[in-house]
Write an enzyme that holds these catalytic residues in place. Structure first.
Site, mmCIF file in Angstrom:
data_model
loop_
_atom_site.group_PDB
_atom_site.id
_atom_site.type_symbol
_atom_site.label_atom_id
_atom_site.label_comp_id
_atom_site.label_asym_id
_atom_site.label_seq_id
_atom_site.Cartn_x
_atom_site.Cartn_y
_atom_site.Cartn_z
ATOM 1 N N THR A 80 0.815 -1.223 0.000
ATOM 2 C CA THR A 80 0.000 0.000 0.000
ATOM 3 C C THR A 80 0.842 1.264 0.000
ATOM 4 O OG1 THR A 80 -1.897 -1.063 1.021
ATOM 5 C CG2 THR A 80 -1.645 1.282 1.453
ATOM 6 N N SER A 111 1.738 -7.489 -0.744
ATOM 7 C CA SER A 111 2.577 -8.392 0.061
ATOM 8 C C SER A 111 2.019 -9.801 0.169
ATOM 9 C CB SER A 111 2.845 -7.796 1.439
ATOM 10 O OG SER A 111 1.711 -7.862 2.259
ATOM 11 N N ASP A 115 0.267 -6.517 5.125
ATOM 12 C CA ASP A 115 -0.447 -7.774 5.397
ATOM 13 C C ASP A 115 0.474 -8.891 5.868
ATOM 14 O OD1 ASP A 115 -2.821 -6.596 4.693
ATOM 15 O OD2 ASP A 115 -2.877 -7.442 2.672
HETATM 16 N N1 ASP Z 1 -2.759 -5.475 0.867
HETATM 17 C C1 ASP Z 1 -1.695 -4.553 1.152
HETATM 18 C C2 ASP Z 1 -0.374 -5.334 1.133
HETATM 19 O O1 ASP Z 1 -0.052 -5.980 2.101
HETATM 20 C C3 ASP Z 1 -1.915 -3.916 2.454
HETATM 21 C C4 ASP Z 1 -0.869 -2.969 2.926
HETATM 22 O O2 ASP Z 1 0.183 -2.775 2.371
HETATM 23 O O3 ASP Z 1 -1.148 -2.329 3.933
HETATM 24 O O4 ASP Z 1 0.300 -5.279 0.131
#
Ligand code: ASP
Length: 330
Positions: A14, A59, A92
């Site tokens: 993110t 991630s 994540d």
């Molecule tokens: N879904 C995202 C990831 O882990 C969430 C984040 O980065 O906060 O890539």
């Protein structure tokens, strides 16, 4: 203090996302240089940054190959003079990647993993402040010997204890059992307590894959799915109820599995230990440990899976695996 050198590795998540014109949703797109350019305050730190665009993925899509390569790249950075390193990635899987790096990097230079809960298109994105705090932490002599830590929201968490505890809050990262190791304010690291000793392992050299399953006990489960999963695994972690309890119907399945592969008894709670010898019914912690399961101790189920994965890839014997859990998961 002399100028410190910090390596920065960006992996996506993110923190590096912008709006995709096709889907309308945010996707990983920003480079490591883009991330650092959004933090002008870095220029006021006496730190040289060595910047690496390493991956650019959500991630959830990071894998063991990526983590092997990252571990190698971090070890290289430290061999060539970096005093610390920052890894930016999706939140994540931070609690897992950070723990794996902590297990596999024995050096004294700190690795600081960070990310963002609010993407750069939202009001008040937390990525720039987290990067600023992470660079301060990676350059801080106070964190020499700390291993891998997670820094978000100006808090410093040990990789071994940290969990993502909320799906959206900017204060999502907590160490439920211990609280944070320390905090960052006014550009400095403040530790709440002396750093704890940690257990590290040499990096697996075999490249052999190990399939470690994680099975969560739930109300009314008759064990059919557990038996099927155990058949497909090289090692198994059971996230049991409470202090290490499973339905009675699991007992024979787990005992048979434990005669063939290492089976680790963890708790699905994620805070507090698996006990050793309080309850005596079939499916209790005392019963399951007597049947050959390995106690995860204070290590949560996700981290227990990574420790078991590492030990299996190193070709450790069952006795060595039990001993390693006793040391690393006390
Ligand atoms: N879904 C995202 C990831 O882990 C969430 C984040 O980065 O906060 O890539």
């Amino acid at each position: 203090m002399d100028t410190r050198t910090v390596a920065v590795f960006s992996l996506g998540g993110t923190i590096a996302m912008t709006t995709d014109p096709v889907t309308g949703g945010v996707v990983p797109a920003l480079s490591a240089h883009d991330l650092l350019a959004a933090v002008p305050a870095l220029q006021h730190l006496d730190v040289d940054l060595r910047v690496h665009d390493f991956r650019n993925v959500p991630s959830a899509s990071l894998g063991f190959d990526d983590l092997d390569a990252l571990t190698e790249a971090l070890a290289d950075a430290f061999r060539t003079g970096c005093d610390g390193a920052v890894v930016t990635q999706g939140t994540d899987t931070i609690e897992e990647t950070a723990y794996l790096l902590d297990l596999l990097l024995p050096g004294d230079q700190p690795v600081v993993v960070t990310g963002a809960m609010r993407n750069p298109t939202l009001p008040g994105p937390d990525g720039p402040a987290n990067i600023h705090a992470a660079v301060i932490a990676a350059a801080a002599p106070e964190l020499t010997g700390a291993g891998t830590v997670v820094v978000l929201g100006d808090e410093i968490h040990a990789a071994r204890t940290v969990r993502k505890s909320h799906s959206t809050s900017p204060a999502a990262f907590t160490s439920p059992a211990t609280g944070p190791l320390g905090r960052i304010h006014e550009g400095r690291v403040h530790l709440h307590a002396p750093l704890a000793a940690r257990t590290t392992f040499t990096r697996p050299t075999t490249g052999a894959a190990a399939r470690v399953g994680l099975y969560t006990a739930t109300l009314g489960d008759d064990g059919t799915l557990l038996a099927a999963m155990a058949e497909a695994c090289d090692g198994l972690v059971v996230a049991a109820f409470g202090v290490g309890h499973v339905p009675e119907g699991f007992v024979g399945i787990l005992e048979r599995a434990a005669s063939r592969i290492p089976v680790v008894l963890a708790s699905r709670i994620g805070n507090g230990p698996v006990l050793r010898g309080t309850y005596g019914f079939p499916g209790s912690e005392k019963d399951l440990l007597a049947r050959g399961l390995i106690r995860a101790g204070h290590l949560d189920a996700h981290k227990a899976r990574l420790l078991l994965h590492t030990l299996l890839r190193q070709g450790r014997t069952p006795a060595e695996i039990t001993a390693a859990f006793a040391t690393a998961a006390h």
